[in-house]
Design a protein around this motif. Structure first.
Motif, mmCIF file in Angstrom:
data_model
loop_
_atom_site.group_PDB
_atom_site.id
_atom_site.type_symbol
_atom_site.label_atom_id
_atom_site.label_comp_id
_atom_site.label_asym_id
_atom_site.label_seq_id
_atom_site.Cartn_x
_atom_site.Cartn_y
_atom_site.Cartn_z
ATOM 1 N N VAL A 133 68.019 76.666 20.548
ATOM 2 C CA VAL A 133 69.300 77.258 20.155
ATOM 3 C C VAL A 133 69.045 78.155 18.951
ATOM 4 O O VAL A 133 68.268 77.816 18.056
ATOM 5 C CB VAL A 133 70.352 76.166 19.827
ATOM 6 C CG1 VAL A 133 69.887 75.267 18.693
ATOM 7 C CG2 VAL A 133 71.703 76.786 19.494
ATOM 8 N N ALA A 134 69.641 79.328 18.969
ATOM 9 C CA ALA A 134 69.530 80.281 17.865
ATOM 10 C C ALA A 134 70.932 80.655 17.417
ATOM 11 O O ALA A 134 71.786 81.013 18.250
ATOM 12 C CB ALA A 134 68.765 81.530 18.307
ATOM 13 N N PHE A 135 71.179 80.546 16.122
ATOM 14 C CA PHE A 135 72.472 80.932 15.560
ATOM 15 C C PHE A 135 72.332 82.330 14.973
ATOM 16 O O PHE A 135 71.462 82.583 14.138
ATOM 17 C CB PHE A 135 72.915 79.919 14.512
ATOM 18 C CG PHE A 135 73.172 78.557 15.096
ATOM 19 C CD1 PHE A 135 74.356 78.281 15.754
ATOM 20 C CD2 PHE A 135 72.205 77.562 15.019
ATOM 21 C CE1 PHE A 135 74.585 77.029 16.313
ATOM 22 C CE2 PHE A 135 72.420 76.311 15.573
ATOM 23 C CZ PHE A 135 73.613 76.038 16.224
ATOM 24 N N LEU A 136 73.175 83.231 15.426
ATOM 25 C CA LEU A 136 73.055 84.650 15.127
ATOM 26 C C LEU A 136 74.240 85.126 14.309
ATOM 27 O O LEU A 136 75.311 84.493 14.289
ATOM 28 C CB LEU A 136 72.977 85.450 16.436
ATOM 29 C CG LEU A 136 71.983 84.915 17.482
ATOM 30 C CD1 LEU A 136 72.175 85.633 18.805
ATOM 31 C CD2 LEU A 136 70.556 85.052 16.977
ATOM 32 N N ASP A 137 74.061 86.257 13.654
ATOM 33 C CA ASP A 137 75.171 86.862 12.910
ATOM 34 C C ASP A 137 76.161 87.539 13.839
ATOM 35 O O ASP A 137 77.357 87.609 13.541
ATOM 36 C CB ASP A 137 74.643 87.874 11.885
ATOM 37 C CG ASP A 137 73.932 87.206 10.723
ATOM 38 O OD1 ASP A 137 74.303 86.050 10.396
ATOM 39 O OD2 ASP A 137 73.013 87.808 10.154
ATOM 40 N N ASP A 138 75.663 88.031 14.979
ATOM 41 C CA ASP A 138 76.564 88.760 15.872
ATOM 42 C C ASP A 138 75.903 88.933 17.230
ATOM 43 O O ASP A 138 74.686 88.768 17.380
ATOM 44 C CB ASP A 138 76.890 90.129 15.272
ATOM 45 C CG ASP A 138 78.143 90.763 15.882
ATOM 46 O OD1 ASP A 138 78.848 90.073 16.658
ATOM 47 O OD2 ASP A 138 78.409 91.941 15.595
#
Length: 263
Positions: free
Chosen positions: A241-246
């Motif tokens: 899982v990768a949490f991104l800014d946008d």
């Protein structure tokens, strides 16, 4: 040698002031209220969803006499956008679900057909699993359609756990008559229990194997089952899982639903 009376008085006052200072310092801790229940829910939601995210997940549907699994990749943005695409097995590859706002669509590549789901079907099972369409889309209904109250605390792995009762707002378009959520003080959601309109427990989602993923603590395993059938369940096993800014808005369109496999 005798102590001067003024010295004795000064010592007494010093002790009194120290005691008073200690007492006053403890008052905020004694009187401190738990964090706002709605803020706890929102923080938990934001923690496991983030501003935007991308994940690779294995879904395992377990029944007493059989078990099947599928792999999928999913993207989310904000509180109301998500796209899920199945990548394996081959017979299901390309099937997908798109949620944008209050609207949801499914896509079947074998017939090249996009179907818009009516609101009544958004609470139905996703691909025969114990998760609903709304569950997989990480619906923001819990934020917008319920009022929240703090009903207790527990502990888990050294953390305080807030137990929150969520009741539907009047005339809210929801299925559940109540939800009970448990959220740790570091915003990790531990469980979410769903009740019918008679406040009878219907199904339960729990989190397990909390570990660093995507730069934050995140449950690697999510389990959903009907309350009275714990032997029948569905697991979500997060491989990454990768949490991104946008993410671009084009990720959450009908065209992306039909064509997007990976960024």
């Amino acid at each position: 040698m005798s102590t001067h009376p003024n010295g004795e008085v000064g010592m007494r006052w010093a002790l009194i002031l120290m005691a008073a200072g200690f007492f006053l310092a403890t008052l905020p801790a004694l009187a401190q209220d738990p964090p706002d229940a709605a803020a706890i829910i929102e923080a938990g939601f934001n923690h496991y969803r983030g501003k935007a995210s991308e994940a690779e997940v294995e879904m395992i549907i377990h029944r007493p006499t059989w078990e099947r699994s599928m792999r999928m990749v999913g993207w989310t943005k904000g509180t109301d956008k998500s796209l899920i695409r199945i990548t394996a097995p081959a017979k299901d590859e390309g099937n997908g679900t798109l949620k944008n706002g209050h609207e949801m669509w499914t896509y079947n590549p074998k017939v090249n057909r996009v179907i818009k789901l009516p609101p009544a079907l958004m609470s139905q099972s996703w691909m025969g699993s114990d998760f609903s369409n709304n569950d997989l889309a990480k619906s923001d209904s819990i934020l917008n359609d319920y009022t929240h109250s703090h009903i207790g605390t527990e502990t888990h792995e050294g953390h305080t756990v807030y137990v929150i009762k969520s009741m539907p707002k009047p005339a809210a378009p929801v299925v559940w008559g109540m939800q009970i959520l448990k959220v740790r003080d570091d915003d990790v959601l531990l469980s979410q229990e769903y009740f019918d309109e008679d406040l009878v427990s219907v199904k339960l989602m729990t989190a397990d194997q909390i570990q660093p993923m995507g730069g934050r603590l995140f449950p690697k395993i999510w389990k959903m089952h009907e309350t009275d059938r714990p032997e029948e369940y569905t697991l979500l096993n997060y491989h990454s899982v990768a949490f991104l800014d946008d993410l671009p808005e084009s990720t959450f369109t009908i065209n992306a639903l039909k064509t997007l496999n990976r960024r």
